[in-house]
Design a protein around this motif. Structure first.
Motif, PDB file in Angstrom:
ATOM      1  N   LEU A 196      64.339  29.737  35.151  1.00 20.82           N
ATOM      2  CA  LEU A 196      64.109  31.068  35.700  1.00 20.82           C
ATOM      3  C   LEU A 196      64.783  31.186  37.062  1.00 20.82           C
ATOM      4  N   GLY A 197      65.144  32.393  37.412  1.00 26.89           N
ATOM      5  CA  GLY A 197      65.853  32.617  38.656  1.00 26.89           C
ATOM      6  C   GLY A 197      65.004  32.450  39.891  1.00 26.89           C
ATOM      7  N   ASN A 198      63.678  32.645  39.761  1.00 28.78           N
ATOM      8  CA  ASN A 198      62.777  32.566  40.905  1.00 28.78           C
ATOM      9  C   ASN A 198      62.281  31.145  41.133  1.00 28.78           C
ATOM     10  N   GLU A 199      62.139  30.776  42.384  1.00 32.87           N
ATOM     11  CA  GLU A 199      61.525  29.493  42.724  1.00 32.87           C
ATOM     12  C   GLU A 199      60.019  29.594  42.548  1.00 32.87           C
ATOM     13  N   PHE A 200      59.434  28.642  41.835  1.00 25.21           N
ATOM     14  CA  PHE A 200      57.995  28.672  41.598  1.00 25.21           C
ATOM     15  C   PHE A 200      57.285  27.611  42.437  1.00 25.21           C
ATOM     16  N   ALA A 201      56.031  27.892  42.706  1.00 26.78           N
ATOM     17  CA  ALA A 201      55.220  26.982  43.519  1.00 26.78           C
ATOM     18  C   ALA A 201      53.780  27.037  43.026  1.00 26.78           C
ATOM     19  N   SER A 202      52.960  26.148  43.564  1.00 28.97           N
ATOM     20  CA  SER A 202      51.533  26.148  43.222  1.00 28.97           C
ATOM     21  C   SER A 202      50.715  26.218  44.503  1.00 28.97           C
ATOM     22  N   TYR A 203      49.526  26.764  44.368  1.00 33.03           N
ATOM     23  CA  TYR A 203      48.605  26.940  45.487  1.00 33.03           C
ATOM     24  C   TYR A 203      47.211  26.574  44.994  1.00 33.03           C
ATOM     25  N   SER A 204      46.425  25.989  45.861  1.00 33.93           N
ATOM     26  CA  SER A 204      45.111  25.527  45.408  1.00 33.93           C
ATOM     27  C   SER A 204      44.136  25.436  46.575  1.00 33.93           C
ATOM     28  N   ASN A 205      42.855  25.298  46.234  1.00 38.79           N
ATOM     29  CA  ASN A 205      41.815  25.079  47.249  1.00 38.79           C
ATOM     30  C   ASN A 205      41.307  23.645  47.217  1.00 38.79           C
ATOM     31  N   PHE A 206      42.083  22.740  46.545  1.00 34.54           N
ATOM     32  CA  PHE A 206      41.789  21.309  46.576  1.00 34.54           C
ATOM     33  C   PHE A 206      43.102  20.556  46.447  1.00 34.54           C
ATOM     34  N   ASP A 207      43.076  19.266  46.677  1.00 34.10           N
ATOM     35  CA  ASP A 207      44.305  18.479  46.792  1.00 34.10           C
ATOM     36  C   ASP A 207      44.806  18.020  45.424  1.00 34.10           C
ATOM     37  N   ILE A 208      45.579  18.864  44.764  1.00 32.41           N
ATOM     38  CA  ILE A 208      46.111  18.482  43.454  1.00 32.41           C
ATOM     39  C   ILE A 208      47.253  17.473  43.595  1.00 32.41           C
ATOM     40  N   ASP A 209      47.943  17.483  44.723  1.00 35.36           N
ATOM     41  CA  ASP A 209      49.029  16.520  44.931  1.00 35.36           C
ATOM     42  C   ASP A 209      48.503  15.096  44.960  1.00 35.36           C
TER      43      ASP A 209
END
Length: 216
Positions: A196-209
């Motif tokens: 896809l042309g758009n850069e995607f990201a993730s956001y969260s309220n806990f540490d998924i990384d």
């Protein structure tokens, strides 16, 4: 403003229309047979509904996160507009609901819940799921402020007060996501089967990384 006369609109030939109708009928019958046979139905993306399926790696990562945080069989997971991750999570947990505008996913039986994010301001919208989910994974169909605001309203309604949220969307939506839901941007980047042309990201309220790092 120019207008388009009906005669100017391209029309399919009778032969082409017949081929298209046969293809759609065959696809519908194939999906029905796969479902009746207990197989994972390979639904195709509907671009008109802004559907773009996750890559195998992204589905695996989201599955790993869920596996890490699920506490017991009563743990409730809600998937809002991200149907391609459903079967992966369903492999490890039975208590999953899939919220979709696309009624094809009614094939998943009681796990399917029809919803329209445009109804977010309606007090009766998803009222039966108020403060219901321990985890909500959401990927809104459109990269607009209006869509983000309405989806965020629904998320706040259906997630428990201490519930967890994973929000996947284009980076252009970051100001709205962080404002409406006070989520933090993560290093985890959702990927799709199609580039896809758009850069995607993730956001969260806990540490998924941290979870993903520990599961490698």
């Amino acid at each position: 403003m120019t207008s388009v006369e009906d005669d100017d609109i391209p029309q399919l030939s009778a032969d082409t229309l017949e081929i298209l109708q046969a293809f759609l009928k065959e696809k519908e019958e194939r999906e029905k047979l796969e479902l009746e046979g207990g197989k994972d139905v390979n639904f195709e993306e509907d671009w008109q509904l802004s559907q773009f399926w996750y890559s195998a790696k992204t589905k695996s990562d989201l599955k790993a996160i869920c596996q890490h945080i699920i506490t017991d069989d009563t743990y409730k997971i809600g998937l809002l507009s991200c149907p391609s991750v459903y079967t992966s999570i369903k492999e490890i947990h039975k208590n999953v609901k899939i919220f979709e505008y696309d009624r094809r996913f009614a094939s998943y039986g009681d796990d399917f819940v029809y919803y329209d994010f445009n109804e977010a301001d309606n007090p009766e919208c998803l009222q039966e799921f108020q403060n219901y989910f321990d985890l909500v994974i959401v990927d809104p169909p459109f990269l607009s402020e209006e869509c983000m605001k309405k989806i965020s309203t629904i998320v706040k309604k259906v997630v428990k007060a201490d519930g967890k949220i994973i929000f996947c969307s284009g980076e252009v939506c970051e100001p709205w996501i962080t404002t409406f839901l006070q989520l933090k941007k993560c290093n985890f980047k959702p990927e799709h089967d199609r580039n896809l042309g758009n850069e995607f990201a993730s956001y969260s309220n806990f540490d998924i990384d941290k979870i993903l790092k520990n599961t490698k």
